[in-house]
Motif scaffolding. Sequence first.
Motif, PDB file in Angstrom:
ATOM      1  N   LEU A  21       0.825  -1.208   0.000  1.00  0.00           N
ATOM      2  CA  LEU A  21       0.000   0.000   0.000  1.00  0.00           C
ATOM      3  C   LEU A  21       0.859   1.258   0.000  1.00  0.00           C
ATOM      4  N   LYS A  34      -6.810   3.319  -0.541  1.00  0.00           N
ATOM      5  CA  LYS A  34      -6.819   4.141   0.671  1.00  0.00           C
ATOM      6  C   LYS A  34      -6.260   3.397   1.883  1.00  0.00           C
ATOM      7  N   LYS A  35      -5.731   4.202   2.819  1.00  0.00           N
ATOM      8  CA  LYS A  35      -5.268   3.645   4.087  1.00  0.00           C
ATOM      9  C   LYS A  35      -6.281   4.002   5.162  1.00  0.00           C
ATOM     10  N   GLY A  36      -7.074   3.014   5.554  1.00  0.00           N
ATOM     11  CA  GLY A  36      -8.057   3.261   6.597  1.00  0.00           C
ATOM     12  C   GLY A  36      -7.511   2.895   7.950  1.00  0.00           C
ATOM     13  N   CYS A  37      -7.066   1.664   8.077  1.00  0.00           N
ATOM     14  CA  CYS A  37      -6.630   1.166   9.385  1.00  0.00           C
ATOM     15  C   CYS A  37      -5.160   0.756   9.387  1.00  0.00           C
ATOM     16  N   ASP A  38      -4.646   0.374   8.234  1.00  0.00           N
ATOM     17  CA  ASP A  38      -3.263  -0.097   8.071  1.00  0.00           C
ATOM     18  C   ASP A  38      -2.989  -1.396   8.821  1.00  0.00           C
ATOM     19  N   GLY A  40      -5.385  -4.418   8.239  1.00  0.00           N
ATOM     20  CA  GLY A  40      -6.221  -5.514   7.770  1.00  0.00           C
ATOM     21  C   GLY A  40      -7.639  -5.550   8.281  1.00  0.00           C
ATOM     22  N   GLN A  41      -8.133  -4.421   8.783  1.00  0.00           N
ATOM     23  CA  GLN A  41      -9.468  -4.426   9.377  1.00  0.00           C
ATOM     24  C   GLN A  41     -10.556  -3.821   8.489  1.00  0.00           C
ATOM     25  N   CYS A  42     -10.179  -2.967   7.536  1.00  0.00           N
ATOM     26  CA  CYS A  42     -11.225  -2.169   6.868  1.00  0.00           C
ATOM     27  C   CYS A  42     -11.409  -2.443   5.391  1.00  0.00           C
ATOM     28  N   GLY A  43     -10.389  -2.922   4.693  1.00  0.00           N
ATOM     29  CA  GLY A  43     -10.511  -3.227   3.268  1.00  0.00           C
ATOM     30  C   GLY A  43     -10.337  -2.041   2.339  1.00  0.00           C
ATOM     31  N   ALA A  44     -10.091  -0.849   2.883  1.00  0.00           N
ATOM     32  CA  ALA A  44      -9.962   0.336   2.023  1.00  0.00           C
ATOM     33  C   ALA A  44      -8.768   0.240   1.073  1.00  0.00           C
ATOM     34  N   CYS A  45      -7.819  -0.599   1.419  1.00  0.00           N
ATOM     35  CA  CYS A  45      -6.575  -0.719   0.649  1.00  0.00           C
ATOM     36  C   CYS A  45      -6.607  -1.868  -0.354  1.00  0.00           C
ATOM     37  N   ASN A  55      -5.548  -7.320   0.897  1.00  0.00           N
ATOM     38  CA  ASN A  55      -5.339  -6.071   1.620  1.00  0.00           C
ATOM     39  C   ASN A  55      -3.879  -5.662   1.417  1.00  0.00           C
ATOM     40  N   CYS A  57      -2.211  -3.365   2.650  1.00  0.00           N
ATOM     41  CA  CYS A  57      -1.489  -2.920   3.848  1.00  0.00           C
ATOM     42  C   CYS A  57      -0.858  -4.087   4.589  1.00  0.00           C
TER      43      CYS A  57
HETATM   44  S1  FES Z   1      -5.920  -0.106   5.365  1.00  0.00           S
HETATM   45 FE1  FES Z   1      -7.511  -1.170   6.409  1.00  0.00          FE
HETATM   46  S2  FES Z   1      -7.327  -3.218   5.681  1.00  0.00           S
HETATM   47 FE2  FES Z   1      -5.664  -2.171   4.780  1.00  0.00          FE
END
Ligand code: FES
Length: 167
Positions: A21, A34-38, A40-45, A55, A57
């Motif tokens: 990422l 996108k970097k949401g959580c960095d 593995g929790q959100c999937g934005a990446c 993911n 990140c």
């Molecule tokens: S930034 Fe949230 S899962 Fe990768």
Amino acid sequence: MQLKVNGSAHALDVDIRTSLLDALRDHLGLTGSKKGCDHGQCGACTVLVNGRRINSCLTLAVMHEDDEIVTIEGLGQPGNLHPMQQSFLEHDGFQCGYCTPGQITSAVGMLEEHRAGWPSHASQALDGAQELTDAEISERMSGNICRCSCYPNIVDAIRDAAGKVRP
Ligand code: FES
Ligand code: FES
């Protein structure tokens, strides 16, 4: 090292600890992912690596020298949108848009998994073709969080695009 992203090879000089990422965003300027959580929790990446969603990140750039990476920028562009991008627009499948690149990229990968006959926790059987019900879509997309809670429209967009996305 070299990364092949959206069909183009890029030479990179990155620390071996650099996540895929960060390599995409900070070294190649591909800020769609996108970097949401960095962690593995959100999937934005979410990006596609050799056609499978991951993911970005949670993986290191140096692990992907020989891989084909596709980001949201490579799926389609203004004027030539991927059917999944078009469907998100038509169904208003977003609000702030932060999760949207990950949602769309994940949905494209998810449809491939479904076509390949991979079962989900919502599937009625472990083998054979599964109907792509709303419950299947929701379960299979559960790794992508939307803090704006656009889930009903996201499911509508994916259901509609499912028949249009090229295999
Ligand atoms: S930034 Fe949230 S899962 Fe990768
Ligand atoms: S549209 Fe805002 S987080 Fe999903």
